[in-house]
Design an enzyme around this catalytic site. Sequence first.
Site, short mmCIF file in Angstrom:
data_model
loop_
_atom_site.label_atom_id
_atom_site.label_comp_id
_atom_site.label_asym_id
_atom_site.label_seq_id
_atom_site.Cartn_x
_atom_site.Cartn_y
_atom_site.Cartn_z
N ASP A 1 38.56 42.58 35.90
CA ASP A 1 38.24 43.67 34.84
C ASP A 1 37.16 43.22 33.91
O ASP A 1 37.83 42.07 33.00
CB ASP A 1 39.62 44.16 34.21
CG ASP A 1 39.52 45.69 33.81
OD1 ASP A 1 38.23 46.32 34.29
OD2 ASP A 1 40.41 46.57 33.45
N ASN B 1 38.11 53.39 42.94
CA ASN B 1 36.79 53.14 42.56
C ASN B 1 35.47 54.00 42.66
O ASN B 1 34.38 53.38 43.16
CB ASN B 1 36.71 51.52 42.99
CG ASN B 1 37.02 49.96 42.19
OD1 ASN B 1 37.12 49.20 42.20
ND2 ASN B 1 37.05 51.29 40.72
C1 FPP Z 1 36.17 45.68 36.83
O1 FPP Z 1 35.20 45.72 35.57
C2 FPP Z 1 35.95 45.21 38.23
C3 FPP Z 1 35.47 46.16 39.85
C4 FPP Z 1 35.29 47.50 39.36
C5 FPP Z 1 34.71 45.89 40.49
C6 FPP Z 1 35.27 43.43 40.34
C7 FPP Z 1 33.96 43.06 41.33
C8 FPP Z 1 32.92 42.54 40.92
C9 FPP Z 1 34.10 41.04 40.41
C10 FPP Z 1 31.83 42.18 41.52
C11 FPP Z 1 32.65 41.70 42.69
C12 FPP Z 1 33.52 40.83 43.67
C13 FPP Z 1 32.57 39.82 44.48
C14 FPP Z 1 33.82 39.29 45.82
C15 FPP Z 1 31.21 39.75 44.26
P1 FPP Z 1 35.14 47.28 35.26
O2 FPP Z 1 33.19 47.55 36.05
O3 FPP Z 1 36.14 48.23 35.44
O4 FPP Z 1 34.64 46.50 33.61
P2 FPP Z 1 35.44 47.73 32.29
O5 FPP Z 1 36.36 47.41 32.65
O6 FPP Z 1 34.52 47.08 31.31
O7 FPP Z 1 33.99 48.84 32.69
#
Ligand code: FPP
Length: 233
Positions: free
Chosen positions: A13, A61
Site C-alpha cells: 500500500d 479495486n
Molecule cells: C495500493 O496503493 C496498491 C495497489 C492497489 C496496487 C498494487 C500494485 C503494485 C504494487 C504495482 C503493480 C504490481 C505488480 C505485481 C506489477 P494505493 O494506490 O492504494 O496507494 P494509496 O493508499 O497511497 O493511494
Amino acid sequence: MQNSLKHVAIIMDGNGRWAQKRGLPRLSGHEAGARATRKIVELVKDRRIKYLTIYAFSSENWRRPVEEVEGLWKLLDRFIDEEVGRLKETGVNFNVIGDISKLSDRLQAKIRHTIELTKTNAAVFLNIALNYGGRDEIVRALNAAIKERSGPIDEDGFRKYLDTSGIPDPDLLIRTGGEWRISNFMLWQIAYTEIYFTDILWPDFDGKALDDAIGWFATRQRRYGMTSEQVES
Ligand code: FPP
C-alpha cells in the site's frame, strides 16, 4: 526456539501517496511500486524464504477510476512480459490467487503460460493476488466443495478448495503505507499469522525494510492458542 519463516505475504500500500508527494500521477506511483515488487522477489529469494504472496489487485479495486484500473492491468501485463524470462531463469515458481476468470482472455492465457513455464522451479514460490478477495475466495471454495461432496467437511478438507491449496499459511504479513487493516486479504490463511504494519510507502520498501520486518518477526512468540509456559517448555 527460532521462528521458522517460510511464507511472507505483503499488502503493498502507498503507491498513490508516494506519487502525490512528488506531484506525479497515481500511475507513476504504481510503476514505482512495480519496481519495488521486482526487487522484493529477489530479496525474499536471497533470504531463502520459500513463499511470497503479494496483493496486486483486489476484487474491490475495480471501484477505482477507470483510467487507474486500466493502467494497473497494463502494468501487470507488462510486468509478466518483462519478468517472465528472469523468473524462469532464477528459479521463481509463478502462481496466481484470485478469480482470474474476470480478466481478459489474453491476460488469462499469458498467466497460464507463465505458470506452465515456471512450474518446475522451486527456489521461491511467488503468488500474485489478482482480482483477489478473501471472502470471495472462501465463497468460491465453499461452492466448489458443495458441488463435489456431500456431508460435513473439516478444516483440512476445506483448505483444499482454497486458491492457496498446498501452500503453507503465511507466517508474516507485512502491510506498508501506514494503514492498520487487512482489506479482505487471505482471511482464512492469516488466522495465526504475525502482522507487521509499517508507515513506509510501498515504492520505498527495500531490503533494510524487509530485514526490519523479519527482525521483528523473530522476536514474536508464536503460541497458537497455548500458554507461553507450554511454548517455552
Ligand atoms: C495500493 O496503493 C496498491 C495497489 C492497489 C496496487 C498494487 C500494485 C503494485 C504494487 C504495482 C503493480 C504490481 C505488480 C505485481 C506489477 P494505493 O494506490 O492504494 O496507494 P494509496 O493508499 O497511497 O493511494
